[in-house]
Motif scaffolding. Structure first.
Motif, PDB file in Angstrom:
ATOM      1  N   PRO A 120      59.249  29.121  19.982  1.00  0.00           N
ATOM      2  CA  PRO A 120      59.772  29.850  21.141  1.00  0.00           C
ATOM      3  C   PRO A 120      58.666  30.623  21.849  1.00  0.00           C
ATOM      4  O   PRO A 120      57.648  30.988  21.247  1.00  0.00           O
ATOM      5  CB  PRO A 120      60.804  30.802  20.509  1.00  0.00           C
ATOM      6  N   ALA A 121      58.881  30.865  23.112  1.00  0.00           N
ATOM      7  CA  ALA A 121      57.943  31.684  23.874  1.00  0.00           C
ATOM      8  C   ALA A 121      58.220  33.152  23.609  1.00  0.00           C
ATOM      9  O   ALA A 121      59.369  33.585  23.577  1.00  0.00           O
ATOM     10  CB  ALA A 121      58.077  31.390  25.364  1.00  0.00           C
ATOM     11  N   GLY A 122      57.161  33.941  23.406  1.00  0.00           N
ATOM     12  CA  GLY A 122      57.288  35.379  23.256  1.00  0.00           C
ATOM     13  C   GLY A 122      57.319  36.053  24.612  1.00  0.00           C
ATOM     14  O   GLY A 122      57.207  35.397  25.664  1.00  0.00           O
ATOM     15  N   PRO A 123      57.433  37.380  24.637  1.00  0.00           N
ATOM     16  CA  PRO A 123      57.491  38.102  25.926  1.00  0.00           C
ATOM     17  C   PRO A 123      56.287  37.843  26.825  1.00  0.00           C
ATOM     18  O   PRO A 123      56.447  37.676  28.037  1.00  0.00           O
ATOM     19  CB  PRO A 123      57.573  39.565  25.493  1.00  0.00           C
ATOM     20  N   LEU A 124      55.074  37.803  26.250  1.00  0.00           N
ATOM     21  CA  LEU A 124      53.903  37.556  27.089  1.00  0.00           C
ATOM     22  C   LEU A 124      53.922  36.132  27.621  1.00  0.00           C
ATOM     23  O   LEU A 124      53.625  35.897  28.807  1.00  0.00           O
ATOM     24  CB  LEU A 124      52.615  37.806  26.297  1.00  0.00           C
ATOM     25  N   GLU A 125      54.280  35.166  26.790  1.00  0.00           N
ATOM     26  CA  GLU A 125      54.321  33.772  27.235  1.00  0.00           C
ATOM     27  C   GLU A 125      55.369  33.592  28.341  1.00  0.00           C
ATOM     28  O   GLU A 125      55.155  32.822  29.284  1.00  0.00           O
ATOM     29  CB  GLU A 125      54.620  32.845  26.059  1.00  0.00           C
ATOM     30  N   GLU A 126      56.498  34.278  28.223  1.00  0.00           N
ATOM     31  CA  GLU A 126      57.507  34.209  29.272  1.00  0.00           C
ATOM     32  C   GLU A 126      56.966  34.785  30.580  1.00  0.00           C
ATOM     33  O   GLU A 126      57.179  34.222  31.660  1.00  0.00           O
ATOM     34  CB  GLU A 126      58.763  34.960  28.840  1.00  0.00           C
ATOM     35  N   PHE A 127      56.268  35.896  30.488  1.00  0.00           N
ATOM     36  CA  PHE A 127      55.687  36.510  31.683  1.00  0.00           C
ATOM     37  C   PHE A 127      54.707  35.558  32.369  1.00  0.00           C
ATOM     38  O   PHE A 127      54.654  35.476  33.603  1.00  0.00           O
ATOM     39  CB  PHE A 127      54.981  37.804  31.293  1.00  0.00           C
ATOM     40  N   LEU A 128      53.930  34.825  31.593  1.00  0.00           N
ATOM     41  CA  LEU A 128      52.874  33.982  32.142  1.00  0.00           C
ATOM     42  C   LEU A 128      53.362  32.622  32.634  1.00  0.00           C
ATOM     43  O   LEU A 128      52.694  31.997  33.466  1.00  0.00           O
ATOM     44  CB  LEU A 128      51.783  33.768  31.085  1.00  0.00           C
ATOM     45  N   THR A 129      54.489  32.142  32.139  1.00  0.00           N
ATOM     46  CA  THR A 129      54.921  30.776  32.481  1.00  0.00           C
ATOM     47  C   THR A 129      56.205  30.720  33.294  1.00  0.00           C
ATOM     48  O   THR A 129      56.491  29.681  33.905  1.00  0.00           O
ATOM     49  CB  THR A 129      55.115  29.931  31.214  1.00  0.00           C
ATOM     50  N   ARG A 130      56.992  31.782  33.338  1.00  0.00           N
ATOM     51  CA  ARG A 130      58.225  31.762  34.127  1.00  0.00           C
ATOM     52  C   ARG A 130      57.923  32.195  35.555  1.00  0.00           C
ATOM     53  O   ARG A 130      58.267  33.281  36.004  1.00  0.00           O
ATOM     54  CB  ARG A 130      59.294  32.633  33.467  1.00  0.00           C
ATOM     55  N   ARG A 131      57.254  31.301  36.247  1.00  0.00           N
ATOM     56  CA  ARG A 131      56.783  31.535  37.612  1.00  0.00           C
ATOM     57  C   ARG A 131      57.414  30.489  38.509  1.00  0.00           C
ATOM     58  O   ARG A 131      57.277  29.292  38.264  1.00  0.00           O
ATOM     59  CB  ARG A 131      55.265  31.420  37.667  1.00  0.00           C
ATOM     60  N   TRP A 132      58.084  30.923  39.557  1.00  0.00           N
ATOM     61  CA  TRP A 132      58.872  30.001  40.368  1.00  0.00           C
ATOM     62  C   TRP A 132      58.322  29.850  41.778  1.00  0.00           C
ATOM     63  O   TRP A 132      59.061  29.653  42.732  1.00  0.00           O
ATOM     64  CB  TRP A 132      60.329  30.466  40.370  1.00  0.00           C
ATOM     65  N   GLY A 133      57.001  29.925  41.891  1.00  0.00           N
ATOM     66  CA  GLY A 133      56.366  29.703  43.173  1.00  0.00           C
ATOM     67  C   GLY A 133      54.919  30.134  43.147  1.00  0.00           C
ATOM     68  O   GLY A 133      54.441  30.694  42.150  1.00  0.00           O
ATOM     69  N   LEU A 134      54.225  29.846  44.220  1.00  0.00           N
ATOM     70  CA  LEU A 134      52.828  30.260  44.346  1.00  0.00           C
ATOM     71  C   LEU A 134      52.656  30.991  45.656  1.00  0.00           C
ATOM     72  O   LEU A 134      53.393  30.776  46.623  1.00  0.00           O
ATOM     73  CB  LEU A 134      51.884  29.061  44.252  1.00  0.00           C
ATOM     74  N   HIS A 135      51.673  31.885  45.678  1.00  0.00           N
ATOM     75  CA  HIS A 135      51.269  32.585  46.905  1.00  0.00           C
ATOM     76  C   HIS A 135      49.910  32.051  47.351  1.00  0.00           C
ATOM     77  O   HIS A 135      49.012  31.869  46.518  1.00  0.00           O
ATOM     78  CB  HIS A 135      51.159  34.092  46.668  1.00  0.00           C
ATOM     79  N   GLU A 136      49.785  31.834  48.641  1.00  0.00           N
ATOM     80  CA  GLU A 136      48.506  31.387  49.194  1.00  0.00           C
ATOM     81  C   GLU A 136      48.408  31.876  50.638  1.00  0.00           C
ATOM     82  O   GLU A 136      49.428  32.109  51.299  1.00  0.00           O
ATOM     83  CB  GLU A 136      48.413  29.857  49.145  1.00  0.00           C
ATOM     84  N   ARG A 137      47.191  32.054  51.110  1.00  0.00           N
ATOM     85  CA  ARG A 137      46.948  32.444  52.499  1.00  0.00           C
ATOM     86  C   ARG A 137      46.283  31.280  53.214  1.00  0.00           C
ATOM     87  O   ARG A 137      45.291  30.722  52.733  1.00  0.00           O
ATOM     88  CB  ARG A 137      46.072  33.693  52.571  1.00  0.00           C
ATOM     89  N   PHE A 138      46.850  30.910  54.374  1.00  0.00           N
ATOM     90  CA  PHE A 138      46.362  29.747  55.104  1.00  0.00           C
ATOM     91  C   PHE A 138      46.558  29.996  56.595  1.00  0.00           C
ATOM     92  O   PHE A 138      47.628  30.423  57.031  1.00  0.00           O
ATOM     93  CB  PHE A 138      47.132  28.501  54.651  1.00  0.00           C
TER      94      PHE A 138
END
Length: 265
Positions: free
Chosen positions: A179-197
């Motif tokens: 299972p993923a721990g709290p830190l792993e959840e923080f690092l991988t439960r990402r539902w998008g990216l930010h970029e400047r263009f």
């Protein structure tokens, strides 16, 4: 009729929305799929990073997303397969390649958590040119190799055309799911990216099934890419090492972030 009083001074700050929860599935639906892909054999290495150093590297309108007051930088290796646009079939040959990226963790005023890529190394030139031209993503054309030796996985990357730097990782992978721990959840439960263009920051949403991870042991690593991306060179062993067999991913259409308010002098 009473006269209207004019107020001077800085405009009131925008009220920030609650920060997005770390949900195992995307909190938003990707209704219009811009492109699809499958990620395979992912290896995540993470180190703590200076939040002030991270902040100066993020696009306008975003701030470092912190876990227990700490910022992190990730070095991620994987294979990408079945790249397809919209509802079209996957691209033959050009839709499969290796990728290595250096990433930071961000959030915006709407509370959305995201990833900011400082570099993305890829071993297919056409996807590099397309991603740079269409989305402003910092792709680099590189040589990337991945090999399995029984239960051991090795990735190697070096940059082409005069570029310096590269990275390598090798690890032992077991069949047991963990299972993923709290830190792993923080690092991988990402539902998008930010970029400047083109002078504007955008958020590109994604959705995928729940992550699965397997027990793994890091056997060794070498890296020049984190420092080349403008961050301090990692000097110690990573605090997080993850292996995932992979999953399919769908990306939606970009959402522009509102421009920051400016004060007239």
């Amino acid at each position: 009729m009473p006269r209207r009083r004019l107020a001077y001074g800085p405009p009131p700050p925008r009220r920030a929305r609650p920060v997005q929860d770390l949900t195992p599935l995307a909190p938003h639906a990707v209704r219009r799929v811009l492109f699809r892909q499958r990620w395979r054999d992912l290896v995540f290495l993470h180190w703590p990073a200076d939040p002030f150093e991270v902040a100066r590297l993020l696009p306008t309108g975003t701030v470092p997303d912190l876990s227990q007051g700490r910022a992190y930088v990730g070095l991620v290796f994987f294979r990408m397969d079945d790249l397809a646009f919209g509802r079209t079939p996957p691209l033959p040959y050009l839709g499969s390649f290796g990728e290595v990226n250096v990433r930071l963790y961000s959030r915006d005023a709407a509370g959305r958590r995201g990833v900011v890529f400082r570099s993305l190394d890829c071993d297919r030139l056409l996807p590099v040119l397309t991603a740079r031209g269409a989305f402003g993503l910092p792709y680099r054309w590189s040589r990337i190799r991945s090999e399995w030796f029984d239960s051991r996985l090795v990735y190697r990357t070096t940059r082409r055309r005069g570029g310096s730097g590269g990275a390598r990782v090798w690890l032992e992978v077991e069949d047991e799911e963990v299972p993923a721990g709290p830190l792993e959840e923080f690092l991988t439960r990402r539902w998008g990216l930010h970029e400047r263009f083109l002078g504007r920051t955008y958020y590109l949403p994604n959705a995928h099934p729940v992550w699965t991870f397997r027990r793994c042991s890091l056997l060794g690593w070498e890296d020049d890419l984190v420092a080349a991306a403008g961050l301090s060179r990692p000097r110690s062993e990573p605090v997080g090492v993850l292996y995932s067999p992979g999953l399919p991913v769908r990306f939606g259409t970009p959402v522009p972030l509102p421009p920051p308010r400016t004060r007239l002098g």
